[in-house]
Design a protein around this motif. Structure first.
Motif, PDB file in Angstrom:
ATOM      1  N   ALA A 132       0.830  -1.206   0.000  1.00  0.00           N
ATOM      2  CA  ALA A 132       0.000   0.000   0.000  1.00  0.00           C
ATOM      3  C   ALA A 132       0.864   1.256   0.000  1.00  0.00           C
ATOM      4  CB  ALA A 132      -0.928  -0.002   1.219  1.00  0.00           C
ATOM      5  N   PHE A 133       1.938   1.237   0.786  1.00  0.00           N
ATOM      6  CA  PHE A 133       2.846   2.395   0.788  1.00  0.00           C
ATOM      7  C   PHE A 133       3.546   2.530  -0.569  1.00  0.00           C
ATOM      8  CE2 PHE A 133       2.733   2.050   5.532  1.00  0.00           C
ATOM      9  CZ  PHE A 133       2.340   3.360   5.782  1.00  0.00           C
ATOM     10  N   ALA A 134       3.936   1.394  -1.144  1.00  0.00           N
ATOM     11  CA  ALA A 134       4.593   1.439  -2.459  1.00  0.00           C
ATOM     12  C   ALA A 134       3.662   2.042  -3.504  1.00  0.00           C
ATOM     13  CB  ALA A 134       5.030   0.038  -2.871  1.00  0.00           C
ATOM     14  N   ASP A 135       2.391   1.664  -3.442  1.00  0.00           N
ATOM     15  CA  ASP A 135       1.414   2.215  -4.386  1.00  0.00           C
ATOM     16  C   ASP A 135       1.262   3.723  -4.215  1.00  0.00           C
ATOM     17  OD1 ASP A 135       0.950  -0.284  -5.440  1.00  0.00           O
ATOM     18  OD2 ASP A 135      -0.879  -0.656  -4.272  1.00  0.00           O
ATOM     19  N   ALA A 136       1.540   4.205  -3.000  1.00  0.00           N
ATOM     20  CA  ALA A 136       1.458   5.644  -2.728  1.00  0.00           C
ATOM     21  C   ALA A 136       2.789   6.350  -3.018  1.00  0.00           C
ATOM     22  CB  ALA A 136       1.058   5.879  -1.277  1.00  0.00           C
ATOM     23  N   GLY A 137       3.765   5.591  -3.537  1.00  0.00           N
ATOM     24  CA  GLY A 137       5.058   6.180  -3.878  1.00  0.00           C
ATOM     25  C   GLY A 137       5.992   6.353  -2.705  1.00  0.00           C
ATOM     26  N   ILE A 138       5.759   5.568  -1.639  1.00  0.00           N
ATOM     27  CA  ILE A 138       6.558   5.690  -0.414  1.00  0.00           C
ATOM     28  C   ILE A 138       7.333   4.399  -0.189  1.00  0.00           C
ATOM     29  CG2 ILE A 138       6.470   6.049   2.082  1.00  0.00           C
ATOM     30  CD1 ILE A 138       3.768   7.523   1.579  1.00  0.00           C
ATOM     31  N   ASP A 139       8.632   4.513   0.016  1.00  0.00           N
ATOM     32  CA  ASP A 139       9.463   3.345   0.315  1.00  0.00           C
ATOM     33  C   ASP A 139       9.252   2.906   1.756  1.00  0.00           C
ATOM     34  OD1 ASP A 139      10.627   3.288  -2.232  1.00  0.00           O
ATOM     35  OD2 ASP A 139      12.183   4.731  -1.647  1.00  0.00           O
ATOM     36  N   THR A 140       9.553   1.642   2.021  1.00  0.00           N
ATOM     37  CA  THR A 140       9.427   1.112   3.382  1.00  0.00           C
ATOM     38  C   THR A 140      10.649   0.283   3.729  1.00  0.00           C
ATOM     39  OG1 THR A 140       8.216  -0.826   2.546  1.00  0.00           O
ATOM     40  CG2 THR A 140       6.902   1.026   3.387  1.00  0.00           C
ATOM     41  N   TYR A 141      10.928   0.231   5.031  1.00  0.00           N
ATOM     42  CA  TYR A 141      11.999  -0.628   5.543  1.00  0.00           C
ATOM     43  C   TYR A 141      11.518  -1.209   6.863  1.00  0.00           C
ATOM     44  CZ  TYR A 141      16.512  -2.369   7.061  1.00  0.00           C
ATOM     45  OH  TYR A 141      17.527  -3.208   7.481  1.00  0.00           O
ATOM     46  N   LEU A 142      11.678  -2.532   7.029  1.00  0.00           N
ATOM     47  CA  LEU A 142      11.270  -3.219   8.256  1.00  0.00           C
ATOM     48  C   LEU A 142      12.495  -3.729   8.982  1.00  0.00           C
ATOM     49  CD1 LEU A 142       9.072  -4.469  10.096  1.00  0.00           C
ATOM     50  CD2 LEU A 142       9.047  -6.449   8.560  1.00  0.00           C
ATOM     51  N   ASN A 143      12.537  -3.481  10.304  1.00  0.00           N
ATOM     52  CA  ASN A 143      13.633  -3.992  11.121  1.00  0.00           C
ATOM     53  C   ASN A 143      13.844  -5.476  10.826  1.00  0.00           C
ATOM     54  OD1 ASN A 143      14.774  -5.338  13.637  1.00  0.00           O
ATOM     55  ND2 ASN A 143      14.915  -3.203  14.268  1.00  0.00           N
ATOM     56  N   ARG A 144      15.098  -5.854  10.590  1.00  0.00           N
ATOM     57  CA  ARG A 144      15.412  -7.212  10.136  1.00  0.00           C
ATOM     58  C   ARG A 144      14.992  -8.296  11.128  1.00  0.00           C
ATOM     59  NH1 ARG A 144      20.639  -7.379   8.182  1.00  0.00           N
ATOM     60  NH2 ARG A 144      20.366  -5.169   7.835  1.00  0.00           N
TER      61      ARG A 144
END
Length: 321
Positions: A132-144
């Motif tokens: 959903a964030f990608a579709d909004a043009g926003i990158d994401t990162y999740l703690n490994r």
């Protein structure tokens, strides 16, 4: 070198690390574009992110420890006291929500990256999926830690710091921070070297059963480095439920209480444990030996190095006199 020293030496920013305010990111540092594969999501950064929302406290503290406050436009879900040297900067970042913010609330902050600490940061049912964030043009990162692939160790902490340093074009700051944290862990481990292992039961929460740290948790390694042994290291998970009968059988000498908002106070947890007749013969209960750790100190983030020292002092107080 203390963390405060790392912050002091990086506070002014350096020309090769795109320090200063977010406007300075127009000058792209060497090494970009950068491609990161995070929990199966591959992202290419053409330049360092300049508007970041962190969800959960440990990503926020990691960002601040790397002197990236100027890139932060919002944070959410603080669950324990912030490190004193980061408190002022932490309080200067807008708090979007007491827990995970809504998708719309995050969008209102106009981030170019959302950095989540727990898997719940990107809860699909709540409309906050990474897609959903990608579709909004926003990158994401999740703690490994929440990629769910393997046992979590201190190496994950150091790798997380280095990865964030790479994404933001500040690898030197990341290496300085890793060196500081490795030094903290090394000093604490050296103080208890050769001491007999102390058996430890981690009490997170629960009454009918105990929710505890299993063998895949970072907590198990923190206990080992501090000169102890997690009595439930054979639990093949990061966290899990065990019976009180199992706790009694394993006779822990110390109980490590995880402290965080929404799970009852430390005093309430102690009172509960001490009031249970079935636990009366457990050495830790009989001797009232407790060590308290903020939950954030047991996660992949800068606090885990501090937790080793706190645990070591609690397990082997004679080594610190």
């Amino acid at each position: 070198m203390a963390l405060s020293s790392v912050l002091l030496t990086t506070g002014c920013g350096s020309s090769d690390e795109s320090g200063g305010d977010a406007k300075a990111t127009a000058a792209v540092p060497a090494g970009f574009p950068v491609t990161i594969d995070n929990c199966g999501v591959k992202t290419t950064y053409d330049k360092p992110p300049s508007r970041v929302v962190t969800i959960h406290q440990h990503p926020a503290e990691l960002m601040l420890a790397l002197d990236l406050k100027d890139r932060m436009v919002g944070t959410a879900f603080p669950d324990s006291a912030v490190l004193p040297e980061l408190k002022k900067d932490f309080e200067s970042v807008p708090e979007l929500a007491e827990r995970e913010p809504s998708f719309e609330k995050v969008l209102d902050a106009e981030p170019d990256l959302v950095y989540g600490g727990y898997g719940s940061a990107f809860d699909e049912k709540e409309g906050r999926s990474r897609a959903a964030f990608a579709d909004a043009g926003i990158d994401t990162y999740l703690n490994r830690e929440y990629c769910g692939e393997k046992r979590v160790t201190m190496k994950d902490t150091y790798d997380e710091i280095r990865t964030i340093g790479k994404i933001f074009g500040v690898p030197d700051r990341a290496e300085d921070l890793v060196a500081d944290l490795e030094g903290r862990v090394g000093k604490a481990a050296d103080r208890v070297e050769g001491e007999p292992e102390v058996s430890v039961f981690v009490y997170d929460s629960g009454d009918k059963s105990a929710f505890t740290a299993g063998g895949k948790s970072l907590g198990t390694e923190l206990i080992r480095l501090a000169g102890g042994e997690n009595v439930f290291a054979d639990l093949d998970d990061v966290f899990g439920d065990v019976s009180w009968e199992q706790v009694v059988e394993r006779k822990p000498e110390v109980i490590a209480i995880y402290d965080y908002a929404g799970a009852g106070s430390v005093e309430q947890k102690k009172e509960f444990l001490l009031s249970q007749p079935a636990l009366a013969g457990v050495p830790a209960i009989r001797n009232k030996r407790f060590v308290v750790l903020p939950l954030t100190a047991t996660l992949v983030g800068i606090r885990s190095a501090y937790a080793v020292e706190a645990l070591a002092r609690g397990l082997h107080p004679e080594s610190f006199r």
